[in-house]
Design a protein around this motif. Structure first.
Motif, short mmCIF file in Angstrom:
data_model
loop_
_atom_site.label_atom_id
_atom_site.label_comp_id
_atom_site.label_asym_id
_atom_site.label_seq_id
_atom_site.Cartn_x
_atom_site.Cartn_y
_atom_site.Cartn_z
N HIS A 1 0.90 -1.31 0.03
CA HIS A 1 0.07 0.01 -0.13
C HIS A 1 0.83 1.35 -0.01
CE1 HIS A 1 -2.78 3.10 1.24
NE2 HIS A 1 -2.05 3.38 2.10
N MET A 2 1.83 1.33 0.86
CA MET A 2 2.89 2.54 1.03
C MET A 2 3.43 2.60 -0.45
SD MET A 2 4.34 2.39 4.68
CE MET A 2 5.17 0.73 4.80
N ILE A 3 3.80 1.65 -1.21
CA ILE A 3 4.44 1.66 -2.46
C ILE A 3 3.67 2.27 -3.60
CG2 ILE A 3 5.59 0.39 -4.48
CD1 ILE A 3 6.75 -1.38 -2.11
N ASP A 4 2.31 1.82 -3.35
CA ASP A 4 1.25 2.37 -4.16
C ASP A 4 1.28 3.91 -4.17
OD1 ASP A 4 0.62 -0.17 -5.38
OD2 ASP A 4 -0.98 -0.54 -4.11
N GLN A 5 1.06 4.38 -2.81
CA GLN A 5 1.07 5.57 -2.67
C GLN A 5 2.04 6.64 -2.98
OE1 GLN A 5 -2.16 7.05 -0.84
NE2 GLN A 5 -2.86 5.04 -1.65
N ILE A 6 3.33 6.06 -2.77
CA ILE A 6 4.38 6.60 -3.43
C ILE A 6 4.45 6.50 -5.04
CG2 ILE A 6 7.04 6.53 -3.42
CD1 ILE A 6 6.87 5.09 -0.56
N SER B 1 13.57 -2.31 2.02
CA SER B 1 12.96 -2.88 3.49
C SER B 1 11.88 -2.32 3.80
CB SER B 1 14.06 -2.85 4.74
OG SER B 1 14.34 -1.36 4.79
N PHE B 2 11.07 -2.79 4.57
CA PHE B 2 9.74 -2.22 5.21
C PHE B 2 10.12 -0.64 6.02
CE2 PHE B 2 6.53 -1.01 8.25
CZ PHE B 2 5.27 -1.39 7.83
N SER B 3 11.08 -0.89 6.54
CA SER B 3 11.52 0.59 7.41
C SER B 3 11.83 1.77 6.32
CB SER B 3 12.65 0.40 8.20
OG SER B 3 13.85 0.02 7.79
N LYS B 4 12.65 1.20 5.38
CA LYS B 4 13.05 2.36 4.31
C LYS B 4 11.87 2.65 3.55
CE LYS B 4 16.77 2.76 0.69
NZ LYS B 4 18.08 1.99 0.47
N ILE B 5 10.83 2.04 3.33
CA ILE B 5 9.69 2.30 2.62
C ILE B 5 9.05 3.26 3.54
CG2 ILE B 5 7.47 1.49 1.71
CD1 ILE B 5 9.52 1.38 -0.70
N ALA B 6 8.88 2.83 4.71
CA ALA B 6 8.29 3.55 5.72
C ALA B 6 8.77 5.07 5.61
CB ALA B 6 7.88 3.06 7.07
N THR B 7 9.96 5.14 5.44
CA THR B 7 10.61 6.49 5.85
C THR B 7 10.20 7.33 4.43
OG1 THR B 7 12.62 5.60 6.60
CG2 THR B 7 12.97 7.62 5.75
N LEU B 8 10.21 6.97 3.44
CA LEU B 8 9.77 7.68 2.13
C LEU B 8 8.29 7.89 2.32
CD1 LEU B 8 11.70 5.42 -0.61
CD2 LEU B 8 12.13 7.60 0.32
N TYR B 9 7.57 7.10 2.65
CA TYR B 9 6.25 7.24 2.87
C TYR B 9 5.75 8.41 3.64
CZ TYR B 9 1.24 5.84 3.94
OH TYR B 9 -0.13 5.91 4.36
N HIS B 10 6.58 8.42 4.95
CA HIS B 10 6.33 9.38 5.72
C HIS B 10 6.57 10.68 5.39
CE1 HIS B 10 6.06 10.95 10.00
NE2 HIS B 10 7.21 11.79 9.73
N HIS B 11 7.72 11.08 4.49
CA HIS B 11 7.78 12.29 3.77
C HIS B 11 7.26 12.61 2.70
CE1 HIS B 11 11.61 13.02 6.35
NE2 HIS B 11 11.85 11.91 6.29
N ILE B 12 6.66 11.84 1.77
CA ILE B 12 5.95 12.10 0.46
C ILE B 12 4.47 12.10 0.58
CG2 ILE B 12 5.58 11.20 -1.60
CD1 ILE B 12 8.38 9.70 -1.48
N SER C 1 0.98 12.89 2.68
CA SER C 1 0.51 13.87 3.39
C SER C 1 0.01 13.13 4.61
CB SER C 1 -0.63 14.61 2.75
OG SER C 1 -1.90 13.83 2.96
N ARG C 2 0.10 14.13 5.73
CA ARG C 2 -0.32 13.46 7.23
C ARG C 2 -1.86 13.06 7.22
NH1 ARG C 2 -2.23 15.76 12.03
NH2 ARG C 2 -1.33 14.57 13.88
N GLU C 3 -2.82 13.85 6.52
CA GLU C 3 -4.13 13.53 6.52
C GLU C 3 -4.55 12.04 5.76
OE1 GLU C 3 -2.81 16.33 5.54
OE2 GLU C 3 -3.40 17.72 7.21
N GLU C 4 -3.57 11.91 4.78
CA GLU C 4 -3.92 10.46 4.00
C GLU C 4 -3.33 9.40 4.81
OE1 GLU C 4 -3.07 10.45 -0.44
OE2 GLU C 4 -2.15 12.18 -0.01
N ARG C 5 -2.10 9.70 5.61
CA ARG C 5 -1.75 8.44 6.29
C ARG C 5 -2.42 8.14 7.67
NH1 ARG C 5 2.77 10.37 8.73
NH2 ARG C 5 2.93 12.67 7.70
#
Length: 820
Positions: free
Chosen positions: A55-60, A78-89, A91-95
């Motif tokens: 899901h995070m990859i789809d959103q990115i 890795s999961f943590s690396k994708i999560a890092t990108l997801y967190h930065h790219i 929006s907070r509202e979508e997350r």
């Protein structure tokens, strides 16, 4: 010691072990994404780790407008690396919306609910969803990056969320408990010391069972697993439904997994473990009862057979064998008869004695001479949890002989308050305490003041450190039969033992035991044992001394030993399955005192105390100036009486250096200031130069008065009577310092005279400063400075100010009323 190799087994191979671990509350679950995968949530289903990553990859990809090539590259992350990108790219509202829809309002199947009905000590989860707290009694959520009290684990059923809690994340703007991306992992390792210490302790000393976790990319769990060192006496189970290859077993070993347990289905994981828990409950038996089954074994006469008990204070009780040894020189003390005479008429008796006065021998003597009821013995290395204590309090036809250190202060208060009721149940307690136990004497004074203890009741029996004529004659007959020589009547037992050892140059099987003192951490390990007598595995982890304790145990066994903790000692908050104990505390004191005889040794000791306080504060936080420290775990280490007992001969300047080095950490703690004041007073008693004596006493005066004012402010804020006790004790210490200062000025300094008698009057007015303690206080009240000050100012009455004259009259009245 290398990590153990992970092996694949069927559940049937480890079923019996798991059942025993459940019975002992020594198994803790760690639940991963698989536990709630595809469970119904508020507006969807809980994703697995892989589907959340997808899901995070789809959103990115959508946000960046990338193609398939980029998708393939992201899928390798890795999961943590994708999560890092997801967190930065993203929006907070979508997350937030995705979290709310898929991680809130989670419903579990009946099998999983029954699994959560097992009485676990607590539950770890790597998940952020609300499934556990919504579907079980484990609804107190402990989250990362936020301080929690240890007591909460005993008071409530807790779920520990290692990677964060969705409710906290969605409810608070400043929430920082989420641990998904790389930066969050790193921050968690630095901020979350207490929680990771608990996990580290459980990894090293308890048994963990991982369910629904792939154990990939778990940086925080890897951080607690040392690649080159492990305690190695426990199991870590990884539950799966498939055969695992050699490569996967190697990876699991890196996470400390010892057994990869194969089940036929995921449902079977839950049903089988629930079945094991039900079976474990059926065989449950109170371990407290095992403490009444001692066999008393009389040792033969002879030097070799008895020397370890005489020279090294070897413990009389061997709990593994269920035996209590009776050395050849064992005699009955006259005070034992007094205690035995009171068992039927007194619900509570207290016996006090100095260190090395023979309290343990009296306890054993009481136990072996009582035959009309069950007798329980609890040593200083034991600890009663609340459930077991309540069981003993309500038990009929029994005698409980307990060292003061085995009981909490609140438990002693309950024992005293229930005395009359327990007499009817033939339930009696005998508490063995040290004469320097100021807290116990303060408690007795307070309960007398409140009318809980009636007049002439619960007067402590006193065990003299010197044998009387009859006792001395009897022990000498026995000592001579074993070739030890004789005790002199005018010497204490400790002095006699030291003198006999010196004259005989006694060698024994413990003579070659040497302790490891190469580093300050080695010394910190020894100081913690000398101070506490017992160190639970949880405390070992907080001090980060696992390796040091194992090595000291190997070098010094059986004088330093490891023991399993009994069920009555343990609770969810204190879940240590083992502890280290010192079986010859005076031997250990001598070893440390000898180490203090060299500059290198003194430097290590000072650094060791600093290290201990540093690690405790690192875990539990710094003390507060205004409020009592919630977790004053370091208190025993800063008590002057404890430090002085260890360094009885070489501690003069050393103890000052210890306190000086702790100042940056504890300068706002009034307990620390109070103890440092006592150190200064004691140092002044050794000093010969008048200027240095005055400087030390002035330091003591300032510290004691500063501590007193802090306690006064705390009491005004809280009204807590325990704070009042500390306030009164610091009044006493300040008064003592001022009396010594007045003497140094030959009672010609008006200011010192006025302050001395004022503080003395206020201190002696308080029943929290007991007459018994003041009379026996040789540390601060040396030379009986209280009486000397009052008597001298009385003789110089006509030359004193009206204020001093009034206070002297008040003091004379107080002395008459309180029986000084």
């Amino acid at each position: 010691m290398a990590l153990r190799k992970c092996v694949q087994v069927d559940y049937s191979d480890v079923k019996s072990d798991i059942q025993q671990q459940l019975r002992r509350m020594a198994l803790v679950p760690v639940l991963g994404a698989g536990f709630t995968k595809d469970c119904t949530s508020r507006k969807g289903k809980v994703p697995s780790g892989d589907s959340y990553k997808a899901h995070m990859i789809d959103q990115i990809i959508h946000a960046r407008g990338c193609g398939n090539d980029e998708r393939k590259r992201y899928e390798q992350y890795s999961f943590s690396k994708i999560a890092t990108l997801y967190h930065h790219i993203i929006s907070r509202e979508e997350r937030r919306k995705y979290l709310n829809d898929n991680f809130m309002g989670v419903e579990l199947s009946e099998n999983k609910k029954r699994f959560l009905d097992i009485p676990w000590p607590y539950i770890y989860t790597l998940n952020i969803d609300d499934a556990i707290e919504n579907n079980s009694e484990y609804n107190t959520v402990i989250i990362s990056n936020r301080e929690s009290a240890d007591e909460i684990f005993s008071e409530r059923k807790c779920v520990v969320k290692i990677h964060g809690d969705v409710n906290d994340i969605l409810s608070y703007e400043d929430s920082d408990c989420l641990v998904f991306d790389t930066r969050q992992y790193i921050d968690s390792l630095h901020k979350n010391t207490a929680l990771l210490n608990r996990l580290k302790h459980d990894y090293e000393y308890l048994n963990l069972i991982y369910i629904g976790s792939s154990l990939s990319d778990e940086i925080d769990i890897l951080s607690i697993v040392s690649g080159d060192y492990s305690i190695g006496n426990n199991n870590h189970y990884y539950c799966t439904t498939k055969d695992v290859g050699d490569d996967e077993l190697i990876i699991l070993s890196e996470y400390g997994i010892t057994h990869c347990v194969k089940f036929n289905s995921y449902d079977e994981i839950y049903t089988e473990i629930v079945s094991a828990a039900l079976s474990a409950e059926k065989i449950e038996k109170s371990e407290v009862e095992k403490f009444k089954t001692y066999k008393f074994v009389s040792l033969k006469d002879g030097f070799d057979e008895n020397r370890a008990y005489l020279f090294h204070g070897k413990r009389l009780i061997d709990r593994k064998l269920g035996e209590a040894s009776i050395p050849g020189f064992f005699i009955s003390r006259e005070v034992t008869n007094k205690v035995l005479n009171g068992i039927n008429s007194e619900g509570t008796q207290i016996l006090v004695g100095s260190e090395c006065s023979g309290k343990t021998y009296v306890a054993i003597d009481i136990a072996r001479r009582v035959s009309d009821r069950d007798v329980f013995i609890f040593q200083s290395v034991d600890k009663l949890n609340e459930e077991s204590f309540s069981y003993l309090l309500d038990r009929k036809s029994c005698l409980i002989v307990a060292d003061r250190k085995a009981l909490e202060k609140e438990q002693i208060e309950r024992i005293i308050k229930s005395s009359e009721q327990r007499i009817f149940n033939r339930n009696s307690f005998v508490i063995m305490a040290s004469k320097n136990d100021h807290d116990l004497l303060g408690l007795l004074s307070r309960l007398r003041l409140l009318g809980v203890i009636r007049e002439k009741k619960l007067i402590p029996h006193e065990l003299n450190s010197k044998l009387n004529e009859r006792e001395n004659k009897k022990i000498n007959e026995k000592l001579l039969r074993s070739g030890f020589g004789i005790f002199l009547e005018d010497k204490s037992m400790a002095d006699n033992i030291i003198e006999i050892g010196r004259v005989l140059q006694a060698s024994n099987r413990f003579g070659r035991i040497s302790l490891k003192t190469e580093s300050f951490k080695d010394v910190a390990c020894l100081i913690s044992l000398a101070t506490m007598e017992k160190i639970y595995s949880g405390e070992v982890v907080v001090l980060n001394l696992e390796k040091e304790f194992v090595e000291q145990n190997k070098k010094a066994a059986p004088l330093i030993d490891d023991e399993a903790t009994w069920g009555f000692e343990r609770s969810a908050a204190q879940n240590s399955p083992m502890k280290y104990v010192v079986n010859a505390e005076f031997w250990l004191y001598r070893q440390l005192d000898n180490l203090a005889g060299t500059k290198i040794g003194r430097d290590k000791i000072v650094r060791a105390y600093e290290y201990i306080i540093q690690k405790i504060i690192e875990c539990y936080g710094k003390p507060s100036l205004k409020f009592k420290t919630k977790n004053a775990k370091y208190k025993s280490y800063i008590l002057f009486d404890n430090i002085n007992q260890i360094f009885a001969h070489n501690g003069r300047t050393l103890i000052e250096d210890i306190y000086k080095n702790l100042t940056p950490y504890l300068s706002e703690d009034p307990d620390y200031l109070h103890q440092r004041a006592k150190c200064y007073i004691r140092s002044a008693s050794w000093e010969k130069q008048p200027d240095k004596i005055k400087k030390l006493l002035d330091n003591a005066r300032r510290d004691a008065i500063a501590a007193n004012r802090i306690f006064e402010e705390r009491y005004n804020e809280s009204g807590n009577e325990k704070v009042q006790i500390s306030f009164d004790h610091t009044l006493y210490t300040a008064a003592i310092a001022l009396c010594h200062l007045a003497k140094q000025e030959c009672y010609e300094n008006i200011n010192y005279n006025e302050m001395a008698v004022e503080f003395l009057r206020r201190a002696l007015c308080s029943l929290n400063n007991s007459v018994e303690f003041i009379k026996k206080d040789k540390i601060c009240n040396y030379g009986n400075i209280i009486d000397e000050t009052i008597n001298t100012l009385m003789m110089k009455y006509s030359t004193q100010t009206p204020r001093v004259q009034e206070e002297v009259n008040n003091l004379l009245n107080i002395k008459r009323e309180r029986g000084f």
